[in-house]
Design an enzyme around this catalytic site. Sequence first.
Site, PDB file in Angstrom:
ATOM      1  N   ASP A 128       0.840  -1.197   0.000  1.00 50.52           N
ATOM      2  CA  ASP A 128       0.000   0.000   0.000  1.00 50.52           C
ATOM      3  C   ASP A 128       0.873   1.244   0.000  1.00 50.52           C
ATOM      4  O   ASP A 128       1.847   1.330   0.755  1.00 50.52           O
ATOM      5  CB  ASP A 128      -0.919   0.009   1.220  1.00 50.52           C
ATOM      6  CG  ASP A 128      -2.036  -1.023   1.111  1.00 50.52           C
ATOM      7  OD1 ASP A 128      -2.794  -1.179   2.070  1.00 50.52           O
ATOM      8  OD2 ASP A 128      -2.164  -1.672   0.054  1.00 50.52           O
ATOM      9  N   HIS A 179      -6.457   2.853  -4.020  1.00 51.92           N
ATOM     10  CA  HIS A 179      -6.575   2.870  -2.556  1.00 51.92           C
ATOM     11  C   HIS A 179      -7.369   4.092  -2.082  1.00 51.92           C
ATOM     12  O   HIS A 179      -7.297   4.483  -0.924  1.00 51.92           O
ATOM     13  CB  HIS A 179      -5.180   2.868  -1.937  1.00 51.92           C
ATOM     14  CG  HIS A 179      -5.138   2.426  -0.498  1.00 51.92           C
ATOM     15  ND1 HIS A 179      -5.982   1.474   0.037  1.00 51.92           N
ATOM     16  CD2 HIS A 179      -4.326   2.811   0.537  1.00 51.92           C
ATOM     17  CE1 HIS A 179      -5.706   1.293   1.316  1.00 51.92           C
ATOM     18  NE2 HIS A 179      -4.711   2.092   1.650  1.00 51.92           N
ATOM     19  N   HIS A 183      -8.118   8.701   0.708  1.00 52.62           N
ATOM     20  CA  HIS A 183      -7.923   7.734   1.802  1.00 52.62           C
ATOM     21  C   HIS A 183      -8.943   7.931   2.921  1.00 52.62           C
ATOM     22  O   HIS A 183      -8.605   8.041   4.103  1.00 52.62           O
ATOM     23  CB  HIS A 183      -6.507   7.833   2.363  1.00 52.62           C
ATOM     24  CG  HIS A 183      -6.080   6.576   3.048  1.00 52.62           C
ATOM     25  ND1 HIS A 183      -6.263   6.357   4.389  1.00 52.62           N
ATOM     26  CD2 HIS A 183      -5.487   5.448   2.576  1.00 52.62           C
ATOM     27  CE1 HIS A 183      -5.797   5.170   4.731  1.00 52.62           C
ATOM     28  NE2 HIS A 183      -5.313   4.594   3.640  1.00 52.62           N
ATOM     29  N   HIS A 275       3.711  -2.391   3.203  1.00 55.27           N
ATOM     30  CA  HIS A 275       3.626  -0.981   2.820  1.00 55.27           C
ATOM     31  C   HIS A 275       4.943  -0.503   2.230  1.00 55.27           C
ATOM     32  O   HIS A 275       6.008  -0.861   2.718  1.00 55.27           O
ATOM     33  CB  HIS A 275       3.263  -0.128   4.046  1.00 55.27           C
ATOM     34  CG  HIS A 275       1.946  -0.498   4.650  1.00 55.27           C
ATOM     35  ND1 HIS A 275       1.806  -1.544   5.523  1.00 55.27           N
ATOM     36  CD2 HIS A 275       0.720   0.039   4.490  1.00 55.27           C
ATOM     37  CE1 HIS A 275       0.530  -1.651   5.875  1.00 55.27           C
ATOM     38  NE2 HIS A 275      -0.147  -0.705   5.260  1.00 55.27           N
TER      39      HIS A 275
END
Length: 322
Positions: A128, A179, A183, A275
């Site tokens: 991510d 994503h 966010h 990540h």
Amino acid sequence: MKRKILPLIFTFGLTLALVAGCGKDMDQTLSPDDILTSQPSSSQSVESLEPSVEPSSESPESSQEPESSEQLSQEPESSVEPSQEPDASQEPETTKPVPVMGLSLAGKRDLPIYCVQTDEPKIALTLDANYGNEYTDQLLEILDKHDVKVTFFATGRWVSEHPEGVKAVIDAGHELGNHGDNHLDMSEQTVEKIKSELMVLHDEVLELTGYDMFLFRPPYGAYNNDVVNTAVECGYYSIQWDVDSLDWMKEDGDEVFKIVTEHKNLGNGSIILCHNGAQSTVDCLDKMIPALKEKGYTFVTVSELIYKDNYHMNHQGRQIPD
């Protein structure tokens, strides 16, 4: 009296069923160690579940598995994407499939994909991307060294602030997923706002790179039926994870290595969460990939792992072919 007791028994049984994970054994259940925090209710603020101080490099969020039909799933904020590796020379899929909603066996709750049922020892590494870009080049070098392709889930902020990083990911043959533009906790948004969060970023990436995204990871892992169904309407499959590296909270690469390689849910069809802004992932990735290969696993991208149609979902968030 019987009429009052029976529904309570049924509800309690359903709640217990929803904490099951996606490991090697479908009957395997999660322990408290596998659930970082309790899942937020629809009225609970997700901000309280993030680190209190925003890290300078990038701090992922906390991960979770589906727990109850009334609760939301939660996920850490990320900066790294999933991994893939069928054929090192093969580019990720560019023909965008048309998502279909798999029949859910979890009652009235529609679930994203946490893992996939398969007899093949395939796993997907995901990264991510929300904060920072200082480790991206190093990560790409390690992935190239081991002939592994992964899936990056990027936010609008990361795409806007690091367009060169986005292009580098795609040029290296990796997969890019959505994503969310800002966010946000999607479970607290209207259907129109969910569409905007998906499509504004979608169009930005398409214009920047020509890449047509179709994989979506809800920020914080928070979702409800509207989120999953709206994603399908926008041409997206919703993707979670069943193996959380916890790299967003662990500074020691050796600890992250152990968490992933010894995770109780690790198995065929697993999706691993890391990540791109986590130093601990950079520190351990070079030995994590060989270790997982030695266990017999092959790395594929998320799009290569999941079924595009003719599937259903069980209460664990496991995608099962029909």
